[in-house]
Design a protein around this motif. Structure first.
Motif, PDB file in Angstrom:
ATOM      1  N   HIS A   1      74.588 -11.503 -48.016  1.00  0.00           N
ATOM      2  CA  HIS A   1      74.002 -10.188 -48.252  1.00  0.00           C
ATOM      3  C   HIS A   1      72.631 -10.097 -47.589  1.00  0.00           C
ATOM      4  CE1 HIS A   1      73.142  -6.390 -50.205  1.00  0.00           C
ATOM      5  NE2 HIS A   1      71.978  -6.876 -50.588  1.00  0.00           N
ATOM      6  N   ARG A   2      72.366  -8.981 -46.981  1.00  0.00           N
ATOM      7  CA  ARG A   2      71.089  -8.750 -46.315  1.00  0.00           C
ATOM      8  C   ARG A   2      70.191  -7.891 -47.189  1.00  0.00           C
ATOM      9  NH1 ARG A   2      73.971  -7.258 -40.563  1.00  0.00           N
ATOM     10  NH2 ARG A   2      73.420  -9.161 -39.420  1.00  0.00           N
ATOM     11  N   GLU A   3      69.017  -8.404 -47.504  1.00  0.00           N
ATOM     12  CA  GLU A   3      68.075  -7.677 -48.354  1.00  0.00           C
ATOM     13  C   GLU A   3      67.328  -6.586 -47.591  1.00  0.00           C
ATOM     14  OE1 GLU A   3      67.853  -7.949 -51.561  1.00  0.00           O
ATOM     15  OE2 GLU A   3      69.266  -9.635 -51.670  1.00  0.00           O
ATOM     16  N   VAL A   4      67.084  -6.821 -46.307  1.00  0.00           N
ATOM     17  CA  VAL A   4      66.355  -5.833 -45.508  1.00  0.00           C
ATOM     18  C   VAL A   4      67.136  -4.521 -45.489  1.00  0.00           C
ATOM     19  CG1 VAL A   4      67.430  -6.679 -43.373  1.00  0.00           C
ATOM     20  CG2 VAL A   4      65.315  -5.351 -43.259  1.00  0.00           C
ATOM     21  N   GLU A   5      66.406  -3.400 -45.551  1.00  0.00           N
ATOM     22  CA  GLU A   5      67.046  -2.084 -45.547  1.00  0.00           C
ATOM     23  C   GLU A   5      66.778  -1.311 -44.254  1.00  0.00           C
ATOM     24  OE1 GLU A   5      67.228  -1.039 -50.264  1.00  0.00           O
ATOM     25  OE2 GLU A   5      65.297  -0.751 -49.253  1.00  0.00           O
ATOM     26  N   ILE A   6      65.580  -1.471 -43.732  1.00  0.00           N
ATOM     27  CA  ILE A   6      65.250  -0.889 -42.435  1.00  0.00           C
ATOM     28  C   ILE A   6      64.577  -1.957 -41.584  1.00  0.00           C
ATOM     29  CG2 ILE A   6      63.828   0.787 -41.179  1.00  0.00           C
ATOM     30  CD1 ILE A   6      64.152   2.717 -43.486  1.00  0.00           C
ATOM     31  N   GLY A   7      65.089  -2.151 -40.387  1.00  0.00           N
ATOM     32  CA  GLY A   7      64.481  -3.075 -39.454  1.00  0.00           C
ATOM     33  C   GLY A   7      63.719  -2.326 -38.380  1.00  0.00           C
ATOM     34  N   ILE A   8      62.499  -2.765 -38.111  1.00  0.00           N
ATOM     35  CA  ILE A   8      61.683  -2.229 -37.022  1.00  0.00           C
ATOM     36  C   ILE A   8      61.624  -3.313 -35.951  1.00  0.00           C
ATOM     37  CG2 ILE A   8      59.433  -1.297 -36.354  1.00  0.00           C
ATOM     38  CD1 ILE A   8      60.972   0.447 -38.364  1.00  0.00           C
ATOM     39  N   LEU A   9      62.345  -3.110 -34.862  1.00  0.00           N
ATOM     40  CA  LEU A   9      62.521  -4.151 -33.862  1.00  0.00           C
ATOM     41  C   LEU A   9      61.735  -3.834 -32.590  1.00  0.00           C
ATOM     42  CD1 LEU A   9      64.995  -4.328 -35.854  1.00  0.00           C
ATOM     43  CD2 LEU A   9      66.302  -5.222 -33.938  1.00  0.00           C
ATOM     44  N   HIS A  10      61.277  -4.881 -31.947  1.00  0.00           N
ATOM     45  CA  HIS A  10      60.567  -4.713 -30.684  1.00  0.00           C
ATOM     46  C   HIS A  10      60.800  -5.928 -29.806  1.00  0.00           C
ATOM     47  CE1 HIS A  10      57.419  -7.650 -31.762  1.00  0.00           C
ATOM     48  NE2 HIS A  10      57.506  -7.139 -32.984  1.00  0.00           N
ATOM     49  N   ASP A  11      60.510  -5.759 -28.544  1.00  0.00           N
ATOM     50  CA  ASP A  11      60.540  -6.869 -27.596  1.00  0.00           C
ATOM     51  C   ASP A  11      59.096  -7.249 -27.311  1.00  0.00           C
ATOM     52  OD1 ASP A  11      61.071  -8.188 -24.719  1.00  0.00           O
ATOM     53  OD2 ASP A  11      62.964  -8.139 -25.829  1.00  0.00           O
ATOM     54  N   ALA A  12      58.718  -7.407 -26.043  1.00  0.00           N
ATOM     55  CA  ALA A  12      57.371  -7.860 -25.709  1.00  0.00           C
ATOM     56  C   ALA A  12      56.286  -6.840 -26.061  1.00  0.00           C
ATOM     57  CB  ALA A  12      57.299  -8.186 -24.209  1.00  0.00           C
ATOM     58  N   ASP A  13      56.640  -5.572 -26.076  1.00  0.00           N
ATOM     59  CA  ASP A  13      55.685  -4.509 -26.386  1.00  0.00           C
ATOM     60  C   ASP A  13      55.864  -4.097 -27.844  1.00  0.00           C
ATOM     61  OD1 ASP A  13      54.114  -2.267 -26.632  1.00  0.00           O
ATOM     62  OD2 ASP A  13      55.096  -1.131 -25.036  1.00  0.00           O
TER      63      ASP A  13
ATOM     64  N   THR B   1      68.213  -2.212 -24.043  1.00  0.00           N
ATOM     65  CA  THR B   1      67.828  -0.859 -23.625  1.00  0.00           C
ATOM     66  C   THR B   1      66.315  -0.724 -23.521  1.00  0.00           C
ATOM     67  OG1 THR B   1      69.848   0.126 -24.549  1.00  0.00           O
ATOM     68  CG2 THR B   1      67.969   1.599 -24.213  1.00  0.00           C
ATOM     69  N   LEU B   2      65.598  -1.329 -24.465  1.00  0.00           N
ATOM     70  CA  LEU B   2      64.133  -1.299 -24.391  1.00  0.00           C
ATOM     71  C   LEU B   2      63.650  -2.037 -23.156  1.00  0.00           C
ATOM     72  CD1 LEU B   2      63.101  -2.012 -28.119  1.00  0.00           C
ATOM     73  CD2 LEU B   2      63.669   0.178 -27.033  1.00  0.00           C
ATOM     74  N   ARG B   3      64.233  -3.186 -22.880  1.00  0.00           N
ATOM     75  CA  ARG B   3      63.830  -3.976 -21.714  1.00  0.00           C
ATOM     76  C   ARG B   3      64.116  -3.244 -20.411  1.00  0.00           C
ATOM     77  NH1 ARG B   3      66.124 -10.078 -23.082  1.00  0.00           N
ATOM     78  NH2 ARG B   3      64.716 -10.541 -24.829  1.00  0.00           N
ATOM     79  N   LEU B   4      65.216  -2.531 -20.384  1.00  0.00           N
ATOM     80  CA  LEU B   4      65.649  -1.880 -19.153  1.00  0.00           C
ATOM     81  C   LEU B   4      64.833  -0.626 -18.840  1.00  0.00           C
ATOM     82  CD1 LEU B   4      67.842  -2.116 -16.936  1.00  0.00           C
ATOM     83  CD2 LEU B   4      69.285  -0.636 -18.350  1.00  0.00           C
ATOM     84  N   HIS B   5      64.483   0.134 -19.880  1.00  0.00           N
ATOM     85  CA  HIS B   5      63.864   1.443 -19.643  1.00  0.00           C
ATOM     86  C   HIS B   5      62.410   1.560 -20.089  1.00  0.00           C
ATOM     87  CE1 HIS B   5      67.751   3.092 -18.480  1.00  0.00           C
ATOM     88  NE2 HIS B   5      68.266   2.545 -19.562  1.00  0.00           N
TER      89      HIS B   5
END
Length: 257
Positions: A164-176, A209-213
């Protein structure tokens, strides 16, 4: 009978969909896993109805939340109109996850032993036009002197490999991490369990997609994941959209847009 080179039948929808094309907001919303539809030529991929409607085929609720954000932010939406089981547009062609043979605990018979020609056909029909359309829109906005904040929208299953995953919203990023940092600064005020780079992160290859654009163009950007049991109905979708709208607005304002 369709010839092999004809990927879609004449009555099938285009793979790339754009909504609110004239939106005036800074945010450009991208939903790579919006649909569970399989092109007719692939039949069922050897999968039962329960699997083809599950989270491995698409991101349930993600497009609904995206559309609510589009209305509140006057944002343009670009989304993929076919299932990620045929091609996952958040993966580059060389990735094994682009046309997966397995997903979580499920085997995908229709993706076994794909020829180079078939992989190329799927890439040309789905991946290339999708990302070309994103690139073109970003270029058009830049030429018009408009800012673009790239936000990709996803949902995830509450139980993965039995855990089970406790996290409800993930805010994800790459290098920026500029936009993600600003969103997370205010996330403690929400009713949701919000975490950074959960339940996935760039090490899982999910920020393509973040990395590409976004990264090459210096665009503020973020990838958002919402647990799909929370957005099964309109009430849940609106609750998530309202929170994300507030987080995005405050984070964008921090950066002077």
């Amino acid at each position: 009978m369709m010839v092999r080179s004809q990927f879609f039948t004449s009555d099938e929808a285009e793979p790339v969909m754009v909504e609110n094309a004239d939106g005036k907001g800074e945010v450009l919303l991208v939903c790579e896993h919006a649909s569970r539809t399989l092109p007719a030529r692939f039949g069922t991929l050897g999968l039962g109805d329960d699997v083809r409607t599950s989270h491995i085929a698409w991101d349930p609720g993600a497009l609904d939340v995206t559309r609510l954000l589009s209305k509140s932010l006057d944002a343009t939406i670009i989304y993929q109109n076919y299932s990620r089981l045929i091609y996952d547009c958040n993966r580059p062609p060389e990735s094994t996850s682009a046309m997966p043979v397995t997903s979580e605990i499920f085997d995908i018979p229709g993706n076994r032993d794909l020829s180079d020609a078939e992989r190329f056909a799927r890439t040309s029909a789905l991946y290339v036009p999708f990302h070309d359309r994103i690139s073109d829109l970003i270029s058009e906005r830049k030429a018009a002197g408009r800012n673009t904040v790239l936000v990709t929208m996803h949902s995830f299953t509450p139980i993965y490999h039995g855990a089970h995953r406790e996290v409800e919203i993930g805010i994800l990023h790459d290098a920026d991490s500029r936009l993600a940092d600003a969103m997370l600064d205010n996330a403690g005020d929400t009713a949701f369990n919000v975490q950074r780079n959960e339940p996935y992160g760039p090490q899982d290859g999910v920020t393509h997609t973040l990395r590409l654009h976004a990264l090459p163009n210096g665009l503020l950007n973020v990838m958002i994941e919402v647990r799909n049991d929370l957005i099964r109905d309109e009430e849940g979708q609106r609750a998530a959209a309202d929170v994300l709208d507030g987080l995005l607005r405050r984070a964008i304002a921090v950066h002077g847009l």
